[in-house]
Design an enzyme around this catalytic site. Structure first.
Site, PDB file in Angstrom:
ATOM      1  N   ASN A  14     -46.276 -11.847  11.728  1.00 19.37           N
ATOM      2  CA  ASN A  14     -47.034 -13.135  11.645  1.00 19.37           C
ATOM      3  C   ASN A  14     -47.415 -13.808  10.377  1.00 19.37           C
ATOM      4  O   ASN A  14     -47.168 -15.026  10.195  1.00 19.37           O
ATOM      5  CB  ASN A  14     -48.407 -12.932  12.484  1.00 19.37           C
ATOM      6  CG  ASN A  14     -48.592 -12.984  14.024  1.00 19.37           C
ATOM      7  OD1 ASN A  14     -48.260 -14.007  14.536  1.00 19.37           O
ATOM      8  ND2 ASN A  14     -48.695 -11.953  14.496  1.00 19.37           N
ATOM      9  N   HIS A 110     -54.786 -13.615  18.744  1.00 21.97           N
ATOM     10  CA  HIS A 110     -54.795 -12.735  19.773  1.00 21.97           C
ATOM     11  C   HIS A 110     -53.560 -12.795  20.758  1.00 21.97           C
ATOM     12  O   HIS A 110     -53.608 -13.823  21.079  1.00 21.97           O
ATOM     13  CB  HIS A 110     -56.237 -12.664  20.355  1.00 21.97           C
ATOM     14  CG  HIS A 110     -56.286 -11.363  21.509  1.00 21.97           C
ATOM     15  ND1 HIS A 110     -56.576  -9.928  20.791  1.00 21.97           N
ATOM     16  CD2 HIS A 110     -56.010 -11.386  22.798  1.00 21.97           C
ATOM     17  CE1 HIS A 110     -56.715  -9.400  22.219  1.00 21.97           C
ATOM     18  NE2 HIS A 110     -56.544 -10.276  23.214  1.00 21.97           N
TER      19      HIS A 110
END
Ligand code: GRF
Length: 200
Positions: A14, A110
């Protein structure tokens, strides 16, 4: 220009998506100034070094208490004049001290469609194991503001991802990263950075 810190614990895919998005001019209102890892083994640190981004390791076990850990986190962020924090696969607990110091300025990615498969104990592969266990046909990822409730802050962006026949947790995790996480996080980073730029 909003000064961004990215907090990591693992492989940093990420973080890499954020680095690549910044290079591609997709985060015009923000700049990644610092990577904070919860452990010195995180490959995310290598990604930061390769991109010429300063990094720091602040490991919970190096501190006698949560309070001292929180203070070390705050000192690190403040010494780099950080305006905004992105949790990207970050697994340490940030207590209210840090969250309040950066109220509505911390976002987290998430790997499910909150409110499904989130909260205490739902992280990494466990999220995808639970989704496969429940038999959902659609999962995805969520970017939300961080408040004192794990995965409880205001939802900013979500993206759905199909669960395929025969998916393993690893295969599903990869698909959710590729088709959702790595797209949503840079978008949310620019959304918040642009909003904070107006407030500055
Ligand atoms: C992955 O489980 C991802 O779904 C979640 O954090 C974990 C590690 O991501 N967001 P990264 O590769 O360290 O960014």
């Amino acid at each position: 220009m909003v000064r961004i810190a990215v907090m990591v614990s693992g492989g940093g895919t990420n973080l890499q998506a954020l680095i690549d998005a910044e290079k591609a001019g997709q985060i015009p209102h923000g700049k990644i100034e610092l990577v904070v890892a919860s452990n010195s083994k995180a490959y995310a640190l290598q990604r930061a070094a390769d991109a010429g981004i300063e990094s720091a390791v602040v490991s919970r076990k190096a501190y006698a208490s949560q309070q001292e850990f929180d203070q070390a986190i705050l000192d690190t962020l403040r010494s780099h004049e950080i305006d905004m924090v992105i949790l990207a696969g970050y697994l340490s607990i940030l207590s209210e001290t840090v969250i309040q110091a950066y109220q509505d300025r911390i976002i987290n990615i998430h790997p499910s469609l909150i409110p499904s498969f989130c909260g205490k104990g739902f992280y990494g592969l466990k999220v995808h194991e639970a989704a496969l266990e429940r038999g959902v046909k659609v999962t995805g990822a969520t970017v939300h503001l961080v408040n004192e409730i794990p995965d409880g802050g205001r939802i900013l962006l979500q993206k759905a991802v199909a669960v395929e026949e025969g998916d393993t947790p690893e295969v599903l995790q990869r698909r959710v990263m590729e088709q959702a996480e790595w797209i949503l996080l840079p978008k949310a980073a620019e959304l918040l950075a642009a909003q904070l730029s107006e407030e500055e």
